[in-house]
Design a protein around this motif. Sequence first.
Motif, short mmCIF file in Angstrom:
data_model
loop_
_atom_site.label_atom_id
_atom_site.label_comp_id
_atom_site.label_asym_id
_atom_site.label_seq_id
_atom_site.Cartn_x
_atom_site.Cartn_y
_atom_site.Cartn_z
N VAL A 199 1.09 30.32 -12.39
CA VAL A 199 1.03 30.32 -10.94
C VAL A 199 2.37 29.87 -10.37
O VAL A 199 2.90 30.47 -9.44
N VAL A 200 2.91 28.80 -10.95
CA VAL A 200 4.20 28.28 -10.47
C VAL A 200 5.30 29.30 -10.72
O VAL A 200 6.15 29.55 -9.87
N SER A 201 5.29 29.90 -11.89
CA SER A 201 6.30 30.91 -12.22
C SER A 201 6.24 32.08 -11.23
O SER A 201 7.28 32.56 -10.76
N ALA A 202 5.06 32.53 -10.90
CA ALA A 202 4.90 33.64 -9.96
C ALA A 202 5.41 33.24 -8.57
O ALA A 202 6.07 34.03 -7.89
N ALA A 203 5.14 32.01 -8.16
CA ALA A 203 5.61 31.54 -6.86
C ALA A 203 7.13 31.49 -6.82
O ALA A 203 7.75 31.94 -5.85
N VAL A 204 7.75 30.97 -7.87
CA VAL A 204 9.21 30.90 -7.92
C VAL A 204 9.80 32.31 -7.93
O VAL A 204 10.78 32.59 -7.24
N HIS A 205 9.18 33.20 -8.68
CA HIS A 205 9.67 34.58 -8.73
C HIS A 205 9.61 35.23 -7.34
O HIS A 205 10.56 35.91 -6.92
N ARG A 206 8.52 35.02 -6.62
CA ARG A 206 8.41 35.58 -5.28
C ARG A 206 9.49 35.02 -4.34
O ARG A 206 10.09 35.75 -3.55
N LEU A 207 9.75 33.71 -4.45
CA LEU A 207 10.78 33.11 -3.60
C LEU A 207 12.17 33.65 -3.92
O LEU A 207 12.99 33.84 -3.03
N GLU A 208 12.44 33.88 -5.21
CA GLU A 208 13.74 34.43 -5.60
C GLU A 208 13.86 35.90 -5.19
O GLU A 208 14.95 36.36 -4.88
N THR A 209 12.77 36.62 -5.19
CA THR A 209 12.78 38.05 -4.88
C THR A 209 12.81 38.31 -3.38
O THR A 209 13.54 39.18 -2.91
N VAL A 210 12.02 37.57 -2.62
CA VAL A 210 11.93 37.76 -1.17
C VAL A 210 12.76 36.67 -0.50
O VAL A 210 12.25 35.61 -0.16
N GLN A 211 14.04 36.96 -0.36
CA GLN A 211 14.96 35.99 0.24
C GLN A 211 14.77 35.93 1.75
O GLN A 211 14.20 36.83 2.36
N MET A 212 15.27 34.87 2.35
CA MET A 212 15.24 34.75 3.80
C MET A 212 16.15 35.83 4.41
O MET A 212 17.07 36.29 3.74
N PRO A 213 15.88 36.23 5.63
CA PRO A 213 16.66 37.31 6.24
C PRO A 213 18.12 36.91 6.48
O PRO A 213 18.42 35.74 6.69
N MET A 214 18.99 37.92 6.43
CA MET A 214 20.40 37.69 6.73
C MET A 214 20.60 37.65 8.23
O MET A 214 19.92 38.34 8.98
N LYS A 215 21.57 36.82 8.63
CA LYS A 215 21.89 36.69 10.05
C LYS A 215 23.40 36.49 10.16
O LYS A 215 23.95 35.57 9.55
N LEU A 216 24.04 37.32 10.92
CA LEU A 216 25.46 37.17 11.18
C LEU A 216 25.59 36.28 12.40
O LEU A 216 25.58 36.74 13.53
N GLN A 217 25.69 34.96 12.15
CA GLN A 217 25.68 33.98 13.23
C GLN A 217 26.52 32.78 12.84
O GLN A 217 27.02 32.69 11.73
N GLY A 218 26.66 31.85 13.75
CA GLY A 218 27.33 30.60 13.47
C GLY A 218 28.79 30.78 13.06
O GLY A 218 29.49 31.64 13.57
N PRO A 219 29.24 29.96 12.11
CA PRO A 219 30.65 29.98 11.70
C PRO A 219 31.11 31.33 11.16
O PRO A 219 32.25 31.73 11.39
N VAL A 220 30.23 32.04 10.45
CA VAL A 220 30.63 33.34 9.90
C VAL A 220 30.83 34.33 11.04
O VAL A 220 31.80 35.11 11.04
N ARG A 221 29.97 34.31 12.03
CA ARG A 221 30.13 35.19 13.19
C ARG A 221 31.42 34.86 13.94
O ARG A 221 32.16 35.75 14.37
N GLN A 222 31.71 33.58 14.08
CA GLN A 222 32.95 33.17 14.75
C GLN A 222 34.17 33.66 13.97
O GLN A 222 35.15 34.11 14.57
N MET A 223 34.11 33.58 12.64
CA MET A 223 35.22 34.06 11.82
C MET A 223 35.41 35.56 11.99
O MET A 223 36.53 36.04 12.15
N VAL A 224 34.31 36.32 11.98
CA VAL A 224 34.37 37.77 12.17
C VAL A 224 34.97 38.10 13.53
O VAL A 224 35.84 38.97 13.65
N ASP A 225 34.53 37.39 14.57
CA ASP A 225 35.05 37.64 15.92
C ASP A 225 36.54 37.32 16.01
O ASP A 225 37.29 38.01 16.70
N TYR A 226 36.97 36.29 15.30
CA TYR A 226 38.37 35.86 15.35
C TYR A 226 39.27 36.79 14.53
O TYR A 226 40.36 37.17 14.98
N LEU A 227 38.81 37.15 13.32
CA LEU A 227 39.65 37.97 12.44
C LEU A 227 39.57 39.46 12.72
O LEU A 227 40.49 40.20 12.40
N GLY A 228 38.50 39.91 13.29
CA GLY A 228 38.29 41.34 13.54
C GLY A 228 39.48 42.05 14.18
O GLY A 228 39.93 43.08 13.68
#
Length: 114
Positions: A1-30
């Motif tokens: 059960v634990v192995s399946a839960a860990v596998h699901r968490l590794e497989t279904v990652q949190m969504p990507m968001k272009l925000q915060g410091p990375v967004r600021q870097m893109v806006d500055y370097l673009g």
Amino acid sequence: VVSAAVHRLETVQMPMKLQGPVRQMVDYLGPELPFAHRFVLANLWLFQPAIEWVAGGQPALAATLRTTTAATMIQGGVKENVLPSSARAVVNFRILPGDGSEEVVAHTRRVVDD
């Protein structure tokens, strides 16, 4: 059960968001980039899904655009021929600036679903 839960968490990652410091870097370097790259970064309203898709295939880049998930410890039985009565896993989340612990907990509960 634990192995399946860990596998699901590794497989279904949190969504990507272009925000915060990375967004600021893109806006500055673009504006300093060659035309093709400048065009893409100046039109994120159109190209952001494609950027996130490309980044998803590169773990180091993906880690700048989403909260990361890593199982760091798994514990179970003490003998190789006896099923453990309990097991547990420790999962480390490196939280993306702008995400919150509430979002991580909700994501974990939704993905593990057990």
